[in-house]
Scaffold this active site. Structure first.
Site, PDB file in Angstrom:
ATOM      1  N   LYS A  22       0.795  -1.234  -0.027  1.00 26.47           N
ATOM      2  CA  LYS A  22       0.069  -0.033  -0.274  1.00 26.47           C
ATOM      3  C   LYS A  22       0.886   1.337  -0.136  1.00 26.47           C
ATOM      4  CE  LYS A  22      -1.872   1.457   4.104  1.00 26.47           C
ATOM      5  NZ  LYS A  22      -1.465   3.012   4.320  1.00 26.47           N
ATOM      6  N   ASN A  23       1.706   1.347   0.684  1.00 22.48           N
ATOM      7  CA  ASN A  23       2.686   2.446   1.041  1.00 22.48           C
ATOM      8  C   ASN A  23       3.925   2.874  -0.141  1.00 22.48           C
ATOM      9  OD1 ASN A  23       1.199   2.990   3.280  1.00 22.48           O
ATOM     10  ND2 ASN A  23       2.662   2.468   4.946  1.00 22.48           N
ATOM     11  N   CYS A 117      -5.078  12.872  13.716  1.00 28.96           N
ATOM     12  CA  CYS A 117      -4.944  11.501  13.306  1.00 28.96           C
ATOM     13  C   CYS A 117      -5.010  10.608  14.783  1.00 28.96           C
ATOM     14  CB  CYS A 117      -3.876  11.052  12.515  1.00 28.96           C
ATOM     15  SG  CYS A 117      -3.672   9.541  12.314  1.00 28.96           S
ATOM     16  N   ARG A 122       0.720  14.673  13.645  1.00 31.92           N
ATOM     17  CA  ARG A 122       1.455  14.138  12.443  1.00 31.92           C
ATOM     18  C   ARG A 122       1.480  15.587  11.560  1.00 31.92           C
ATOM     19  NH1 ARG A 122      -1.000   8.942   9.795  1.00 31.92           N
ATOM     20  NH2 ARG A 122       0.728   9.009   8.557  1.00 31.92           N
ATOM     21  N   ASP A 308       4.579   0.284  12.159  1.00 34.21           N
ATOM     22  CA  ASP A 308       3.530  -0.242  11.555  1.00 34.21           C
ATOM     23  C   ASP A 308       3.270  -1.739  12.028  1.00 34.21           C
ATOM     24  OD1 ASP A 308       3.326   1.634   8.276  1.00 34.21           O
ATOM     25  OD2 ASP A 308       2.956   2.304  10.299  1.00 34.21           O
ATOM     26  N   ARG A 400      -8.464  -0.612   4.957  1.00 34.20           N
ATOM     27  CA  ARG A 400      -7.618   0.585   4.472  1.00 34.20           C
ATOM     28  C   ARG A 400      -6.392  -0.313   3.872  1.00 34.20           C
ATOM     29  NH1 ARG A 400      -7.149   5.953   7.537  1.00 34.20           N
ATOM     30  NH2 ARG A 400      -5.902   6.128   5.616  1.00 34.20           N
TER      31      ARG A 400
HETATM   32  C1  EPZ Z   1       4.303   6.778   6.464  1.00 36.16           C
HETATM   33  O1  EPZ Z   1       3.374   7.821   7.115  1.00 36.16           O
HETATM   34  C2  EPZ Z   1       3.318   5.707   6.416  1.00 36.16           C
HETATM   35  N1  EPZ Z   1       2.389   5.965   5.432  1.00 36.16           N
HETATM   36  C3  EPZ Z   1       2.804   5.231   7.663  1.00 36.16           C
HETATM   37  O2  EPZ Z   1       1.909   4.148   7.511  1.00 36.16           O
HETATM   38  C4  EPZ Z   1       4.067   4.883   8.544  1.00 36.16           C
HETATM   39  O3  EPZ Z   1       3.476   4.762  10.029  1.00 36.16           O
HETATM   40  C5  EPZ Z   1       4.867   6.090   8.494  1.00 36.16           C
HETATM   41  O4  EPZ Z   1       5.318   6.303   7.398  1.00 36.16           O
HETATM   42  C6  EPZ Z   1       6.296   5.830   9.593  1.00 36.16           C
HETATM   43  O5  EPZ Z   1       6.779   4.618   9.008  1.00 36.16           O
HETATM   44  C7  EPZ Z   1       2.302   6.102   4.114  1.00 36.16           C
HETATM   45  O6  EPZ Z   1       3.542   5.718   3.581  1.00 36.16           O
HETATM   46  C8  EPZ Z   1       1.187   6.264   3.483  1.00 36.16           C
HETATM   47  P1  EPZ Z   1       6.376  10.109   8.550  1.00 36.16           P
HETATM   48  P2  EPZ Z   1       4.067   9.311   6.916  1.00 36.16           P
HETATM   49  O7  EPZ Z   1       6.451  11.554   7.925  1.00 36.16           O
HETATM   50  O8  EPZ Z   1       5.101   9.612   5.972  1.00 36.16           O
HETATM   51  C9  EPZ Z   1       6.999  13.361  12.051  1.00 36.16           C
HETATM   52  C10 EPZ Z   1       0.146   2.564   7.916  1.00 36.16           C
HETATM   53  O9  EPZ Z   1      -0.389   2.029   8.774  1.00 36.16           O
HETATM   54  N2  EPZ Z   1       6.826  14.228  11.075  1.00 36.16           N
HETATM   55  O10 EPZ Z   1       7.616   9.380   8.225  1.00 36.16           O
HETATM   56  O11 EPZ Z   1       3.000  10.234   7.345  1.00 36.16           O
HETATM   57  C11 EPZ Z   1       5.794  12.611  12.273  1.00 36.16           C
HETATM   58  O12 EPZ Z   1       4.856  13.258  12.887  1.00 36.16           O
HETATM   59  C12 EPZ Z   1       0.634   4.059   7.842  1.00 36.16           C
HETATM   60  O13 EPZ Z   1       0.291   2.103   6.720  1.00 36.16           O
HETATM   61  C13 EPZ Z   1       7.275  15.813  11.296  1.00 36.16           C
HETATM   62  O14 EPZ Z   1       7.483  16.058  12.295  1.00 36.16           O
HETATM   63  O15 EPZ Z   1       5.022   9.325   8.145  1.00 36.16           O
HETATM   64  C14 EPZ Z   1       6.249  11.184  12.980  1.00 36.16           C
HETATM   65  O16 EPZ Z   1       6.557  11.375  14.124  1.00 36.16           O
HETATM   66  C15 EPZ Z   1       0.414   4.648   9.254  1.00 36.16           C
HETATM   67  N3  EPZ Z   1       7.241  16.680  10.316  1.00 36.16           N
HETATM   68  C16 EPZ Z   1       7.562  10.994  12.147  1.00 36.16           C
HETATM   69  O17 EPZ Z   1       8.023  12.477  11.604  1.00 36.16           O
HETATM   70  C17 EPZ Z   1       6.570  16.207   9.107  1.00 36.16           C
HETATM   71  O18 EPZ Z   1       6.592  17.143   8.072  1.00 36.16           O
HETATM   72  C18 EPZ Z   1       7.315  10.052  10.946  1.00 36.16           C
HETATM   73  O19 EPZ Z   1       6.362  10.549   9.989  1.00 36.16           O
HETATM   74  C19 EPZ Z   1       6.312  14.837   8.738  1.00 36.16           C
HETATM   75  C20 EPZ Z   1       6.562  13.811   9.669  1.00 36.16           C
END
Ligand code: EPZ
Length: 421
Positions: A22-23, A117, A122, A308, A400
């Site tokens: 998916k991701n 969320c 996030r 995840d 999802r």
């Molecule tokens: C991706 O989300 C995945 N989703 C998530 O999977 C997964 O949990 C996550 O990466 C971490 O591995 C998809 O790929 C569609 P991040 P993403 O930006 O990109 C912080 C699932 O279950 N952050 O890597 O949204 C954030 O708050 C989903 O399939 C900032 O501070 O996650 C978090 O603590 C859920 N500022 C950390 O970084 C930003 O601008 C990692 O988030 C962006 C993120």
């Protein structure tokens, strides 16, 4: 609304085919905005999130068509639209992945700022930092981010945040930089296999990206990208979930199309707990050991232990012979499954971003409520091992990210049914 009824206790046995990731599929589908001509994707799973993105891409002038062979055909028919509306973005955060492609190809983007969320705070500040580093003007107006740039220019960008790298933030910057003038160097980029898959797809469309899979990306901008035929990598989170389904039911599963090399941190933990995980060609065989041992685990960006698979591991370790410690370092509030698992007789104690898991001999079936995608998978795993019947409500969460999970589980011996209220 659908729910699952699970009669626990069956030992799972047999083969499960792992679907596409998916991701990886979501950002690759969004990248079609960058291309000319047709893109044909194989291995895009049938999921609610994929359907949401197809709807959004349709609003943005990209035709999306599934063929009988299950391939997904995408083509930009109209490039006048630039607005990713709140109504769609609020349903799925990954919609933010259209930001980079819209800006790079259509010179402007209006994307609804994602709201709250269930898994925690996030923000998208790193995405916006990346876009403005490439020369975009960024404004927040009425809940929408407005981005504009006559020309994107290559830049050096440090993309690390308080919780490490950002997956979709890296994807957005990579997609925007692919059509920028000059070279972009991204430091502290996400190394997830899904990011490497996106880079491989873009390179197959004519991009010049190096270093994907490492924290340093080098992207030489090109004039144009042409659609291509591409196959999405298998879903490592689905594979990891089924490995734990085998372990929690004292069973053995063959995961066809499973990629063990994408799950080394997970395999390491499972083997430490006494679970056997072996490669057999393109299949991974996961089998429960005689005794499930406890473990101490902290989630990390890839190649560390994935967030995840945190909830699923908690369900598994709730049955270990001893105390485990699980620390969530990516989404410190990602614990809505704790109270639900405790309803099933688990002994979980949350202290800040850490949960102490006191192993119990037996979980007990109970009605539980799914709150997010991976938490719902954890409840299904607990239900498979529990004594008696478990009812998991709001399974739209699980739809999802898992394609027909109840059918796949039933095919290897689980007593699980999907019913509608
Ligand atoms: C991706 O989300 C995945 N989703 C998530 O999977 C997964 O949990 C996550 O990466 C971490 O591995 C998809 O790929 C569609 P991040 P993403 O930006 O990109 C912080 C699932 O279950 N952050 O890597 O949204 C954030 O708050 C989903 O399939 C900032 O501070 O996650 C978090 O603590 C859920 N500022 C950390 O970084 C930003 O601008 C990692 O988030 C962006 C993120």
């Amino acid at each position: 609304m659908d729910y699952f009824l699970i009669d626990g206790g069956a030992k799972l046995a047999g083969s499960v085919t792992i679907g596409g990731a998916k991701n990886a599929a979501l950002p690759i589908m969004a990248a079609s905005i960058l291309t000319e001509g047709e893109t044909v994707l194989h291995g895009v799973p049938e999921l609610a999130d994929v359907n949401h993105l197809m709807q959004l891409l349709g609003q943005l002038g990209v035709s999306c068509r599934r063929e009988a062979d299950d391939s997904l055909h995408l083509r930009v028919e109209d490039d006048s639209q630039c607005h990713a509306e709140y109504d769609l973005v609020r349903k799925m955060r990954a919609s933010v992945c259209v930001m980079g492609p819209l800006l790079a190809r259509r010179r402007q983007a209006q994307v609804s700022m994602p709201g709250g969320c269930t898994i925690g705070y996030r923000p998208i500040d790193l995405h916006l930092k990346g876009m403005s580093s490439l020369g975009a003007e960024v404004q927040l107006i009425g809940g929408d981010v407005h981005l504009r740039a006559d020309t994107l220019r290559g830049a050096e960008i440090f993309l690390g945040g308080p919780f490490g790298s950002t997956v979709t933030g890296t994807a957005n910057v990579m997609m925007a930089a692919a059509l920028a003038k000059g070279t972009t160097v991204v430091e502290s980029a996400a190394c997830e296999p899904e990011i490497a898959d996106l880079a491989e797809f873009l390179n197959a469309c004519g991009a010049r990206i190096r270093g994907h899979g490492s924290p340093k990306l080098v992207i030489e901008g090109v004039e144009r990208l042409k659609g291509c035929r591409y196959t999405i990598i298998p879903d490592r989170i689905e594979a990891g979930t089924f490995m734990m389904a085998a372990a929690i039911t004292d069973g053995e599963l063959r995961l066809v199309n499973g990629r063990m090399d994408h799950l080394l941190a997970v395999v390491e933990v499972l083997r430490h707990c006494g679970v056997s995980v072996e490669r057999d060609g393109d299949t991974v065989v996961a089998a429960a050991g005689r005794k499930l041992m406890p473990a101490t685990v902290a989630t990390q960006p890839y190649p560390g232990y994935p967030t995840d698979l945190q909830a699923q591991l908690m369900a598994l370790l709730s049955r270990a012979a001893g105390n485990s410690v699980i620390t969530e370092k990516i989404f410190p509030d990602r614990f809505l499954h704790v109270a639900e698992l405790n309803r099933m007789g688990a002994r979980l104690r949350k202290e800040g971003a850490t949960v102490i898991v006191e192993g119990v001999a037996q979980l007990i079936g109970a009605p539980v409520m799914a709150s997010d995608l991976r938490a719902s998978a954890a409840m299904v795993l607990a239900g498979l091992a529990a004594k008696g019947q478990t009812r998991v409500s709001r399974v739209y969460h699980i739809d999802r990210g898992y394609e027909q999970i109840e059918a796949k589980l039933a095919a290897v011996g689980a007593a699980i049914r999907r019913l509608s209220e």
